[in-house]
Design a protein around this motif. Structure first.
Motif, PDB file in Angstrom:
ATOM      1  N   LYS A  21       0.755  -1.102   0.058  1.00  0.00           N
ATOM      2  CA  LYS A  21       0.088   0.084   0.109  1.00  0.00           C
ATOM      3  C   LYS A  21       0.719   1.156  -0.009  1.00  0.00           C
ATOM      4  O   LYS A  21       0.478   2.306  -0.720  1.00  0.00           O
ATOM      5  CB  LYS A  21      -0.963  -0.039   1.358  1.00  0.00           C
ATOM      6  CG  LYS A  21      -2.182   0.568   0.901  1.00  0.00           C
ATOM      7  CD  LYS A  21      -3.064   0.428   2.168  1.00  0.00           C
ATOM      8  CE  LYS A  21      -3.638   1.972   2.356  1.00  0.00           C
ATOM      9  NZ  LYS A  21      -4.201   2.220   3.973  1.00  0.00           N
ATOM     10  N   VAL A  22       1.860   1.294   0.756  1.00  0.00           N
ATOM     11  CA  VAL A  22       2.919   2.407   0.834  1.00  0.00           C
ATOM     12  C   VAL A  22       3.538   2.462  -0.783  1.00  0.00           C
ATOM     13  O   VAL A  22       3.495   3.797  -1.179  1.00  0.00           O
ATOM     14  CB  VAL A  22       4.153   2.112   1.682  1.00  0.00           C
ATOM     15  CG1 VAL A  22       5.270   2.904   1.771  1.00  0.00           C
ATOM     16  CG2 VAL A  22       3.619   1.987   3.082  1.00  0.00           C
ATOM     17  N   TYR A  67       2.299   1.762  -3.314  1.00  0.00           N
ATOM     18  CA  TYR A  67       0.857   1.948  -4.272  1.00  0.00           C
ATOM     19  C   TYR A  67       0.765   3.478  -3.957  1.00  0.00           C
ATOM     20  O   TYR A  67       0.778   4.360  -5.096  1.00  0.00           O
ATOM     21  CB  TYR A  67      -0.044   1.179  -3.947  1.00  0.00           C
ATOM     22  CG  TYR A  67      -1.362   1.896  -4.690  1.00  0.00           C
ATOM     23  CD1 TYR A  67      -1.586   1.494  -5.833  1.00  0.00           C
ATOM     24  CD2 TYR A  67      -2.414   2.566  -3.875  1.00  0.00           C
ATOM     25  CE1 TYR A  67      -2.764   2.075  -6.759  1.00  0.00           C
ATOM     26  CE2 TYR A  67      -3.443   3.041  -4.677  1.00  0.00           C
ATOM     27  CZ  TYR A  67      -3.728   2.744  -5.994  1.00  0.00           C
ATOM     28  OH  TYR A  67      -4.692   3.228  -6.743  1.00  0.00           O
ATOM     29  N   ARG A  68       0.836   3.986  -2.723  1.00  0.00           N
ATOM     30  CA  ARG A  68       0.626   5.447  -2.472  1.00  0.00           C
ATOM     31  C   ARG A  68       1.708   6.156  -3.177  1.00  0.00           C
ATOM     32  O   ARG A  68       1.525   7.179  -3.931  1.00  0.00           O
ATOM     33  CB  ARG A  68       0.465   5.612  -1.151  1.00  0.00           C
ATOM     34  CG  ARG A  68       0.935   6.857  -0.509  1.00  0.00           C
ATOM     35  CD  ARG A  68      -0.135   7.674   0.202  1.00  0.00           C
ATOM     36  NE  ARG A  68      -1.622   7.400   0.518  1.00  0.00           N
ATOM     37  CZ  ARG A  68      -1.954   7.046   1.515  1.00  0.00           C
ATOM     38  NH1 ARG A  68      -1.272   7.168   2.673  1.00  0.00           N
ATOM     39  NH2 ARG A  68      -3.469   6.851   1.606  1.00  0.00           N
ATOM     40  N   SER A  69       3.001   5.565  -3.044  1.00  0.00           N
ATOM     41  CA  SER A  69       4.023   6.463  -3.565  1.00  0.00           C
ATOM     42  C   SER A  69       4.201   6.809  -4.832  1.00  0.00           C
ATOM     43  O   SER A  69       4.190   7.884  -5.608  1.00  0.00           O
ATOM     44  CB  SER A  69       5.347   5.846  -3.126  1.00  0.00           C
ATOM     45  OG  SER A  69       5.451   5.436  -1.894  1.00  0.00           O
ATOM     46  N   GLU A 129       1.292   6.347  -6.794  1.00  0.00           N
ATOM     47  CA  GLU A 129       0.088   7.079  -7.158  1.00  0.00           C
ATOM     48  C   GLU A 129       0.358   8.739  -7.070  1.00  0.00           C
ATOM     49  O   GLU A 129       0.182   9.475  -7.909  1.00  0.00           O
ATOM     50  CB  GLU A 129      -1.032   6.746  -6.033  1.00  0.00           C
ATOM     51  CG  GLU A 129      -2.212   7.335  -6.525  1.00  0.00           C
ATOM     52  CD  GLU A 129      -3.236   7.059  -5.269  1.00  0.00           C
ATOM     53  OE1 GLU A 129      -2.877   6.951  -4.383  1.00  0.00           O
ATOM     54  OE2 GLU A 129      -4.511   7.413  -5.560  1.00  0.00           O
ATOM     55  N   LEU A 130       1.024   8.982  -5.849  1.00  0.00           N
ATOM     56  CA  LEU A 130       1.008  10.464  -5.583  1.00  0.00           C
ATOM     57  C   LEU A 130       2.036  11.037  -6.679  1.00  0.00           C
ATOM     58  O   LEU A 130       2.080  11.963  -7.187  1.00  0.00           O
ATOM     59  CB  LEU A 130       1.650  10.701  -4.262  1.00  0.00           C
ATOM     60  CG  LEU A 130       0.821  10.453  -2.990  1.00  0.00           C
ATOM     61  CD1 LEU A 130       1.327  10.958  -1.953  1.00  0.00           C
ATOM     62  CD2 LEU A 130      -0.631  11.468  -3.396  1.00  0.00           C
ATOM     63  N   GLU A 186      -3.090  15.143   1.309  1.00  0.00           N
ATOM     64  CA  GLU A 186      -2.193  14.694  -0.052  1.00  0.00           C
ATOM     65  C   GLU A 186      -2.238  15.631  -0.803  1.00  0.00           C
ATOM     66  O   GLU A 186      -1.111  15.811  -1.418  1.00  0.00           O
ATOM     67  CB  GLU A 186      -3.590  13.545  -0.485  1.00  0.00           C
ATOM     68  CG  GLU A 186      -2.700  12.196  -0.847  1.00  0.00           C
ATOM     69  CD  GLU A 186      -3.792  11.177  -1.226  1.00  0.00           C
ATOM     70  OE1 GLU A 186      -4.522  11.218  -2.172  1.00  0.00           O
ATOM     71  OE2 GLU A 186      -3.918  10.215  -0.421  1.00  0.00           O
ATOM     72  N   SER A 238       6.878  14.715   1.924  1.00  0.00           N
ATOM     73  CA  SER A 238       5.837  14.091   2.613  1.00  0.00           C
ATOM     74  C   SER A 238       5.732  14.255   4.067  1.00  0.00           C
ATOM     75  O   SER A 238       4.700  14.498   4.708  1.00  0.00           O
ATOM     76  CB  SER A 238       5.619  12.519   2.192  1.00  0.00           C
ATOM     77  OG  SER A 238       6.928  12.068   2.275  1.00  0.00           O
ATOM     78  N   PHE A 287       1.223  10.595   5.688  1.00  0.00           N
ATOM     79  CA  PHE A 287       1.559   9.918   4.524  1.00  0.00           C
ATOM     80  C   PHE A 287       2.662   9.459   4.420  1.00  0.00           C
ATOM     81  O   PHE A 287       3.895   9.745   4.285  1.00  0.00           O
ATOM     82  CB  PHE A 287       1.372  10.811   3.228  1.00  0.00           C
ATOM     83  CG  PHE A 287       0.081  11.528   3.179  1.00  0.00           C
ATOM     84  CD1 PHE A 287      -1.151  10.781   2.716  1.00  0.00           C
ATOM     85  CD2 PHE A 287      -0.344  12.645   3.789  1.00  0.00           C
ATOM     86  CE1 PHE A 287      -2.406  11.267   2.719  1.00  0.00           C
ATOM     87  CE2 PHE A 287      -1.540  13.255   3.881  1.00  0.00           C
ATOM     88  CZ  PHE A 287      -2.670  12.286   3.378  1.00  0.00           C
ATOM     89  N   LEU A 341       5.505   7.313   2.622  1.00  0.00           N
ATOM     90  CA  LEU A 341       5.782   7.023   1.361  1.00  0.00           C
ATOM     91  C   LEU A 341       6.910   6.115   1.309  1.00  0.00           C
ATOM     92  O   LEU A 341       7.350   6.025   2.453  1.00  0.00           O
ATOM     93  CB  LEU A 341       6.103   8.236   0.515  1.00  0.00           C
ATOM     94  CG  LEU A 341       4.916   9.240   0.160  1.00  0.00           C
ATOM     95  CD1 LEU A 341       5.363  10.197  -0.698  1.00  0.00           C
ATOM     96  CD2 LEU A 341       3.747   8.657   0.032  1.00  0.00           C
TER      97      LEU A 341
END
Lengths: 287, 348, 274
Positions: C55-56, C58-60, C62-63, C140, C215, C223, C225
């Motif tokens: 998930k981390v 993915y979030r990295s 994504e952002l 975000e 972040s 958040f 990352l």
């Protein structure tokens, strides 16, 4: 009409880029601790800055490390470039690829890998380790600034000097060195600014109590906004601006002689090779 | 010619296994203008660099005034070089470039100034002291390079295609000037070029090289008139080179015709190369010719016409001041002295 | 001239400070600590695939992806305008684009904290305009804003560089052949600018995906990352094995994608300095 629209767009983007900096500078003169109000003009924060042992200490560290690491990296890197210029084939390729690693690697990876080294070697993390780390990431930039100058160098110049009676050392001093000097100075300035600007690598390679300005700003910012930082920021911004102007004057002077690249692009390249070097990775190594 | 100043003895040079020079033997005499002539890759520049000390011979010896100088570095040799692209020091002005060698010798500033000014006068650049070298024209840079070398009063001046970058007119002027300088200064010149005309104009001695070997050493007249083999003949001036058979001494057969000639000492019926200069073929009415042919093309060359005359399987290049129209039938006459017979290359 | 030996101090330095550290990262990432000492294991890499860490990642991505897209949308028109309009001082404008990048990275980020915080400049201006105030610091959006702000010039400059080198006669030729403005752009200018676009994307995405400062400061630590994850492993959790594994994975990924990108974008991007 279209032209006005274009101008508008450019203006908006530049406003976006400069607003934060202007705000930062403006608030360094605000005589109020809270940002909501304008308490009038003051130099109070600059005064406080001069009293702040912590900030002054980290400023001292930043400058010491920038000067030392740039100087040492320039010596080692220039020698390395001169040496590497004579290497050929696979060996050269391998060395050049390794040289690019600190340039291409994310800073955080460079930072932690060096930290592992220092811990492994049982070196106490502090000013010395931070200095070693800065020299390490500066050397490749020096090498990459000097190598092209060497490549441009007419090999016959060296022979001509010998032919006229110069010993190899004299020929190096009087002919080779002056010719590659622009590259060396570019490398030196580049190393100096990169060192001043660095946060991530310093953050991982220093120990408790030893901070440079970036680290200090980071820790202060995490604790909340503090007008003293604005004062530091303003001073640093001005310092960098002055340095930038010097570099650009130099570069454009050189360019007007060579008539090739325009200075802003060169300045940009210098600063941001690290992310942009991928292409050169393949291109130069083939040589 | 008096004293031998430089001698190469059995000099060979290999670069990573490829042979650049093979068994070069060459004597260069004092005050001589020697030209190393040959196509690119023939080893002429390598030879020059070995004399200059920039390359070490793989085997063999370089002798200077009767002493071997194989291991003497360039800066200890009494020899100076004019480099192909001049190799002027771009960060120095004209004066500093020329003074470079003198400063190393730690001469007094007045002496240096005197010598530099003199030298600038010699190369017609008086008043150019303060100029940056990259503000000079090609011809001027050339002169600075020569001045920079000559000011050190070398025993031998090496010149590596020094006129290659200049345009034709300038080149011709410089050829004469160089020759003049060499004669008035009394310095030995070793000159490298691939331009046969240049070699013929300037040299006392021409050394024709090919693929790392010396083909012929001789005066320009010797080399032109008595080329030792087909390569030399072809390289020096234009030539008709045909296969022939030496029937016996003083008689050679080629183009299905037997010719009297002045050469002897070949085996009977030995295959040879026959070289005939285009200007040595005389065109006569068809019936009077030793060979007959038809003019295929005519090109005006200024002083003469160049005509291609077809005779059986051969096409002859003929130079003549009188033009024969294309398609006309002509006869060709070749006198015995103009027929040059050479042994086949692969047998030599 | 050969001074090969002059490289030797550097070679020693290079081995100690570049090669050995990477070997150490590999070593730590491939071992786990047991009572008996260190033992070879791929656990560190396997742990990376646990949902929480995926998930981390993915979030990295994504952002960084969103930031890259925004940079592209804002940056391409700017590069286009700068390259193809006859403004009098294009050089100065490019210079001005570069200047903020010379300012300390932390300061640039910190400046946004000043602007975005509750009583910050933004809200002062908004309330002065009688608009509702917003609070986006530590969201975000703030992180993306920070990335865009910091990396926008990386997008503009390579595109500008390529666009400004397009031969005007190519455009004229297209017009001559009947292409209107839109077709000229779609069929000629944009394809020709692709190398610049690709290096722009690389130069924005790479630092964005590995950042931990933006972040931390603008996201308020909410958040996590990849960069923050690595930082945590080394500075707070002391799980060097896992931290090394993530670093190694990131390094390999980035070096690989750099290599791929460089092939993809072709030889001449017009930015090469040496």
């Amino acid at each position: 009409m279209v032209r006005a629209l274009k101008k508008c767009y450019v203006a908006v983007i530049f406003a976006f880029l400069y607003a934060p900096i202007l705000v930062l500078i403006l608030y360094s003169f605000n005589n109020s601790r809270s940002r909501g109000t304008w308490g009038g003009f003051t130099l109070r924060w600059y005064g406080e800055l001069l009293q702040d042992r912590h900030i002054l200490g980290s400023l001292y560290n930043t400058i010491i490390i920038a000067v030392l690491s740039a100087a040492i990296a320039t010596v080692i890197g220039t020698a390395a470039a001169i040496g590497l210029n004579g290497w050929r084939g696979v060996q050269r390729k391998v060395i050049m690829n390794i040289t690019y690693i600190p340039v291409l690697n994310p800073d955080i990876v460079t930072g932690i890998s060096l930290m592992l080294l220092f811990v492994f070697a049982r070196m106490p993390l502090g000013l010395l380790t931070m200095l070693l780390a800065h020299i390490t990431f500066n050397i490749p930039y020096v090498i990459l600034s000097v190598l092209p100058k060497l490549k441009q160098l007419d090999t016959h110049l060296y022979e001509a000097a010998l032919d006229l009676g110069a010993t190899p050392w004299y020929a190096f001093k009087k002919v080779i060195l002056p010719e590659i000097m622009p590259g060396i100075i570019t490398g030196l300035l580049l190393a100096f600014t990169l060192s001043i600007d660095d946060f991530v690598i310093s953050f991982f390679t220093t120990g408790s109590g030893v901070a440079n300005l970036s680290i200090t700003i980071f820790s202060m910012a995490r604790r909340g906004v503090n007008p003293t930082i604005n004062a530091v920021s303003t001073l640093m911004f001005l310092a960098v601006l002055v340095l930038l102007v010097i570099v650009n004057l130099r570069v454009s002077k050189e360019n007007s002689r060579k008539g090739r690249r325009n200075h802003e692009q060169e300045a940009y390249d210098h600063r941001h090779r690290r992310f942009g070097s991928a292409r050169r990775l393949s291109r130069n190594h083939a040589r | 010619m008096a004293e031998c100043i430089i001698e190469l003895r059995n000099v060979s040079k290999d670069y990573d296994g490829t042979e650049a020079l093979r068994d070069i033997n060459l004597k260069i005499y004092r005050n001589e203008f020697v030209t190393l002539l040959g196509p690119s890759g023939c080893g002429k520049t390598t030879t020059l660099r070995i004399i200059g000390g920039f390359e070490q011979p793989t085997t063999g010896e370089v002798v200077f005034n009767n002493t071997s100088i194989n291991h003497l570095p360039p800066y200890k040799r009494r020899v100076n070089t004019v480099f192909q692209r001049y190799a002027l020091f771009p960060h120095m002005n004209v004066y500093e470039n020329i003074a470079f060698g003198l400063r190393i010798k730690k001469l007094d500033e007045e002496v240096i100034e005197y010598k530099v000014k003199n030298m600038l006068k010699l190369v017609n650049l008086a008043g150019y002291e303060e100029r940056k070298v990259d503000s000079l024209s090609g011809g001027q840079q050339q002169r600075v390079a020569i001045a920079r070398a000559l000011v050190n009063e070398p025993d031998v001046l090496l010149l590596d295609e020094p006129l290659g970058a200049l345009d034709l007119k300038l080149r011709q002027d410089m050829q004469l000037e160089l020759k003049h300088m060499q004669q008035s200064l009394g310095i030995t010149f070793v000159y490298v070029t691939h331009d046969q005309e240049e070699a013929l104009t300037m040299s006392d001695t021409i050394v024709v090289m090919r693929e790392g070997r010396i083909q012929q050493i001789g005066t320009p007249i010797d080399i032109y008139n008595e080329p030792k083999n087909a390569f030399v003949a072809d390289f020096i001036g234009e030539s008709n080179i045909v296969d022939g058979i030496m029937v016996r001494d003083y008689l050679v057969e080629f183009a299905n015709h037997r010719f009297e000639c002045v050469d002897a000492g070949f085996g009977e019926n030995e295959p040879v190369d026959v070289v005939i200069r285009p200007e040595d073929i005389k065109l006569v009415p068809e019936s009077e010719g030793m060979l007959r042919g038809e003019v295929r093309s005519v090109v005006f060359k200024g002083v003469h016409y160049e005509m291609m005359v077809e005779n059986g399987e051969y096409v002859w290049i003929v130079h003549d001041t009188l033009m024969q129209p294309v398609g006309s039938k002509v006869g060709m006459v070749i006198t015995p002295q103009d027929i040059h017979i050479m042994r086949k290359e692969d047998q030599g | 001239m050969s001074y090969k030996w002059a490289a030797s101090p550097y070679l020693v330095w290079m081995v100690i400070f570049i090669v050995v550290p990477i070997i150490l990262v590999c070593y730590y990432s491939l071992t786990v600590r047991t009572d008996a000492g260190f033992r070879f294991s791929t656990d560190n890499f396997r742990r990376f695939f646990e949902p929480i860490y995926l998930k981390v990642l993915y979030r990295s991505i994504e952002l960084a992806f969103v930031a890259t897209v925004v940079c592209f949308i804002l940056g391409y028109p700017l590069a286009y305008i700068l390259a193809r309009s006859d403004f009098k001082h294009t050089n100065v404008l490019i210079m001005l684009l570069v200047v903020p990048m010379w300012m300390n990275f932390l300061l640039r980020t910190y400046a946004w904290m000043t602007i975005l915080e509750q009583n910050g400049v933004l809200n002062i201006v908004l309330s002065w305009l009688r608009l509702p105030t917003i609070s986006i610091l530590y969201t975000e959006a703030a992180v993306i804003l920070g990335m865009v702000y910091n990396f926008l010039p990386f997008m503009v400059l390579p595109i500008y560089s390529v666009l400004s080198k397009i031969d005007p006669s190519v455009v004229e030729a297209a017009e001559d052949l009947g292409a209107n403005g839109i077709i000229v752009f779609r069929k000629v200018i944009f394809p020709l600018s692709l190398p610049g676009v690709i290096s722009g994307i690389t130069m924005v995405f790479m630092p964005a995906v590995t950042t931990f400062v933006i972040s931390r400061l603008l996201g308020g630590g909410q958040f996590t990352l990849i960069g923050n994850l690595i930082e945590q492993q080394f500075l707070y959790v002391s799980d060097w094995g896992f931290g090394s594994a993530i670093s190694l994975a990131m390094m390999v990924l980035i070096l690989l994608s750099m290599a791929v990108m460089s092939k993809f974008a072709g030889e001449d991007r017009g930015l090469g300095l040496w």
